[in-house]
Design an enzyme around this catalytic site. Structure first.
Site: not given
Ligand code: ACM
Ligand code: ZN
Length: 767
Positions: A172, A201, A289, A348-349, A415, A442, A444, A481, A483
């Site tokens: 990111r 990612d 990702h 993930d995701e 997580w 986390y 972030d 993270w 971002e």
């Protein structure tokens, strides 16, 4: 006899005069993070000088010795000599048998320092303890004068967990090799030993893969995205959001942001970490990702398309052999670069909707007798796992990999704080586990959301674990993270001091912890961090979280989220960015105009995020001339599905009953029914009042005809507030609630400005 005694006395006196003893230390002078298992402070101290010798006896001591020598060479200009024969006044490294990995014993006396451990990370950790016992000048980047004393102590120390991790997200926003090295040094200082590199990612591919050069030639560079743009906007108020100019490059005539590590640089990072007894875990996130790869190798996706679906990006197709081949070719290069046992494959995701629609994925599900798309992902994971096994490695992934079934050999990183069943399922299945939930680890998340005390007091092993299951918890890790972390300074700000809480959670046993005492030690670490050039979070300004109302004028009171020495508040009322040249806050100040107040705290050159609010001028609403006979409010129930809160209207025949408070009561989770709460609210004195509601679906709160709280819109349970100036006495109040399809909440509070909110109950209502 008498003469003999006098002579003896004089001799002792002279001996002690000719050998001045080193000073003693007080317990409060010392700050060790993480807290050692057992610690005893003794009289006197050991003094390092240019001639202090280091006595080595085994190769396992070399990393520790190199680090110690490096510290003194850099900060003191000493070239400490390493010898093998024991001597007085030396730092003696000794191998002893039977200590746990990472554990050590340290005995400091005025005459020697003895460091004992069983393996290299024990020696290394002991050196970090010596480092924290030394004056903070030891962190200096240049040679400085200092009295290099180490208090006399006896320490026996061992870690609770073997995995004491930190994570960086390079995709990111990218940090470069020098920044990585600095970060590894911070980790070493606090005995953190596992460095998780999230290397790939959707937003960028950050590691050179020789077989697929486009991954970095193109995939490492992007036209600034939405998050970059927002960061650049934030940078106008907060320089920590500035994206480093050095991370932009002209590619094909376009200015692009990015960066990546060559394989040579990765080797350098791994070696640098290894010198600090830190294991580097690479993560290549798959099969989701993966956009930065699919952009450049579009055959990888189900449709040949690359991009975003509603929430996540299109994943790789798991019905094509080419996907499996591509992943394995990448991993073949990865396993050669990272000596760690685990290779993290993310997992993930994943946007499984792509697979639901893909004939090839559906064929793979059928051919392999799989139940669904989750099992398809598991099928893929198993294939990748077998491949990793063939290379002598083990698979690790985020907790989603548990869902479709997992071999015992894989390790899971939990997580999703909102999925507490995931870690239990993993350990029941026999998998090893690393605890890294959103709720605590986390980093972030802003400090407001995951503050130091919450992190420190978070017990990582879930209560439901048996003693056997607890053994499968390898440890804990904090994730950064990126971002909203576009610079290394912002990374430091997000990491410190919270990283110290994770270090202590990972190291100290459950019953060797105390937040107040920890916090005092943390405060003593700040000067050390200052010397290391580390930026850290300082308490934010409180008092501007909400709008401020006034009729003629108001006093604005600011404070710090918690006290910290050397922190000052600066503010402006003209919309400009507060600096140390702005107004310095010393006491509550009067505002008599509609202005915007902006404030931030400074500690030396360190500053934090600006807090701001508007001051609004209000006209008093006059009270109404009523004397309610009954306490409480009338609650009307209005059936029917309504589009908006404004559609909630009383009909003349609406039935009502008396309620003591604004509450959903027995209607929670039942068939939706609209409500109106109506009656009078008693303002005890003239003043600015704040009203707040919490509801799902939406609500409006009126005082008289004035809409004070607009909590409308289609949403889950959430709070909104408004302010109003009320004359003392009774005021008509109406709260309209239009629930969502699953009614969950309607509550309301009130309070005089600056005072705590109270629920609106029959104490202050009537009809
Ligand atoms: C994650 O935060 N998506 C692992
Ligand atoms: Zn497919």
């Amino acid at each position: 006899m008498r003469n003999y005694l006098t002579i003896l006395f004089l001799a002792v006196l002279m001996a002690s005069c000719s050998q001045p003893s080193n000073p003693s230390f007080k317990a409060e002078d010392i700050s060790l993070v993480p807290k050692p298992t057992s610690f005893q402070l003794n009289e006197s101290s050991f003094k390092f000088g240019p001639d202090t010798k280091i006595v080595a006896s085994d190769q396992s001591q070399q990393k520790a010795i190199n680090y110690l020598k490096g510290l003194f060479s850099k900060a003191a200009g000493y070239n400490l000599e390493e010898i093998s024969a024991k001597t007085e006044g030396a730092v003696v490294f000794e191998v002893i048998e039977g200590l746990k990995n990472g554990a050590y014993k340290l005995n400091v006396t005025p005459n020697s320092i003895t460091v004992s451990a069983t393996e290299e990370s024990g020696f290394f950790n002991a050196v970090q303890t010596i480092r924290q016992l030394l004056p903070i000048e030891i962190e200096s980047a240049n040679v400085v004068a200092a009295n290099w004393l180490v208090p006399s102590v006896t320490i026996e120390d061992e870690p609770r967990f073997s995995w004491r991790g930190m994570h960086n997200d390079f995709s990111r926003h990218f940090i470069d090799i020098d920044e990585v090295k600095a970060f590894l040094d911070y980790m070493a200082l606090y005995k953190l030993n596992t460095y998780h590199m999230h290397l790939t990612d959707d937003q960028g591919w950050r590691i050179e893969i020789k077989k697929y050069p486009l991954l970095t030639e193109k995939g490492a560079w992007r036209i600034p995205n939405n998050q970059d743009t927002i960061c650049m906007e934030r940078a106008q108020e907060n320089k920590l959001y500035t994206i480093d100019e050095a991370k932009f490059k002209e590619i094909d005539g376009e200015r692009k942001y990015g960066g990546f590590f060559t394989q040579e640089q990765i080797k350098e990072i791994v070696a640098y970490a290894s010198d600090r007894c830190i294991t580097v875990i690479p993560e290549i996130d798959m099969p989701g990702h993966f956009k930065s790869a699919i952009d450049n190798y579009p055959f990888l996706s189900c449709t040949g398309e690359s991009g975003w679906d509603t929430v996540f990006t299109y994943p790789t197709c798991l019905g094509k052999e080419t996907t499996y081949e591509f992943m394995k070719n990448i991993l073949s290069e990865i396993v050669e670069l990272f000596p760690a046992q685990y290779i993290h494959i993310g997992g993930d995701e994943v946007n499984i909707k792509s697979w639901e629609k893909c004939p090839l994925c559906q064929k793979a599900i059928k051919d392999n007798s799989l139940k669904d798309e989750h099992e398809l992902q598991s099928h893929f994971n198993r294939d990748i796992e077998q491949f990793l096994h063939s290379k002598g490695k083990k698979l690790m992934g985020w907790d989603e990999i548990v869902q479709g079934g997992l071999t015992k050999d894989a390790a899971v990183m939990w997580w999703r704080g909102w999925r507490p069943e995931a870690p239990k399922k993993a350990v029941e299945n026999g998998n090893e586990l690393v605890i890294t939930p959103t709720d605590a680890y986390y980093f972030d998340y802003l400090n407001d959301g995951n503050p130091l005390e919450k992190i420190y007091n978070y017990e990582p092993v879930p209560e439901s674990f048996t003693a056997e299951e607890e053994k499968r918890v390898m440890g804990i890790q904090a994730n950064l993270w990126s971002e909203w972390i576009p610079s290394f300074k912002r990374l430091q700000y997000q990491a410190f001091p919270r990283m110290l809480a994770v270090a202590e959670n990972a190291w100290a046993s459950k019953n060797n912890k105390d937040f107040e005492a920890f916090n005092k030690r943390v405060e003593k670490q700040y000067p050390r961090l200052d010397n290391l050039g580390v930026y850290y979070y300082i308490p934010v300004v409180k008092g501007l979280d909400k709008k401020i109302g006034m009729v003629d004028s108001t006093k604005v009171k600011l404070s710090l989220a918690y006290p910290l020495e050397g922190v000052e508040i600066y503010y402006t009322i003209d919309g400009s960015v507060p600096t140390k040249k702005s107004l310095k806050y010393t006491e509550p100040f009067v505002v008599n105009d509609t202005v915007e107040i902006k404030a931030r705290a400074y500690k030396g050159d360190i500053y934090n995020d600006i807090k701001k609010t508007k001051v609004e001028k209000k006209e008093y609403i006059q009270s109404v001339d009523v004397s309610p006979k009954e306490k409480g409010l009338k609650r009307y129930l209005i059936p029917g599905k309504l589009k908006k809160v404004t559609d909630v209207n009383l009909k003349s025949a609406s039935k009502w009953e008396v309620v003591d408070s604004v509450d959903i009561a027995e209607f929670k989770d039942k068939k939706p029914v609209n409500m109106v709460f109506s009656g009078y609210f008693h303002a005890e004195k003239d003043g600015i009042y704040q009203f707040e509601t919490r509801s799902d679906g939406g609500d409006h709160l009126y005082i008289g005809q004035t809409l004070v709280v607009d909590n409308s819109g289609w949403h889950g349970p959430r709070k909104r507030y408004g302010i109003v100036a009320l004359k003392a006495g009774w005021h008509s109040i109406t709260i309209k609630y239009r629930p969502s399809d699953k009614p969950r909440a309607i509550n309301a509070w009130y309070g005089l400005q600056g005072e705590p909110l109270q629920p609106i109950t029959s104490e202050v209502t009537g009809f």
